[in-house]
Design a protein around this motif. Sequence first.
Motif, short mmCIF file in Angstrom:
data_model
loop_
_atom_site.label_atom_id
_atom_site.label_comp_id
_atom_site.label_asym_id
_atom_site.label_seq_id
_atom_site.Cartn_x
_atom_site.Cartn_y
_atom_site.Cartn_z
N GLY A 4 0.80 -1.21 0.00
CA GLY A 4 0.00 0.00 0.00
C GLY A 4 0.84 1.27 0.00
N ASN A 5 2.14 1.16 0.28
CA ASN A 5 3.00 2.33 0.37
C ASN A 5 3.77 2.62 -0.92
N ILE A 6 3.41 1.97 -2.03
CA ILE A 6 4.09 2.21 -3.29
C ILE A 6 3.62 3.55 -3.84
N GLY A 10 7.57 4.29 -7.65
CA GLY A 10 7.55 2.83 -7.62
C GLY A 10 6.68 2.25 -8.72
N LEU A 11 5.53 2.86 -8.95
CA LEU A 11 4.65 2.40 -10.03
C LEU A 11 5.30 2.58 -11.39
N LEU A 12 5.98 3.70 -11.58
CA LEU A 12 6.68 3.93 -12.85
C LEU A 12 7.78 2.89 -13.06
N LEU A 13 8.51 2.56 -12.01
CA LEU A 13 9.57 1.56 -12.10
C LEU A 13 8.98 0.20 -12.47
N ILE A 14 7.88 -0.16 -11.84
CA ILE A 14 7.21 -1.43 -12.16
C ILE A 14 6.74 -1.43 -13.61
#
Length: 72
Positions: A4-6, A10-14
């Motif tokens: 929940g702390n992404i 972090g989302l862009l990296l994923i």
Amino acid sequence: MGIGNIGLPGLLLIAVVVLVLFGRGKISSLMGEVGKGITAFKQGVSEGGKELEEQNAQEAKDVTPAEDKDKV
């Protein structure tokens, strides 16, 4: 640190890692299949609703006994 702390970085990296692993064509075809699945699901729900309406309409037919129909 939980999922929940992404944050946005972090989302862009994923997203970049997924794009590199699967490639642009594979992701677009996958999204196309997801879209077709959603469309088929919506169509199935719509058809199910129509079937229920037809069934309810058949059940709502006049059930007055024949001898009472002549009495008005």
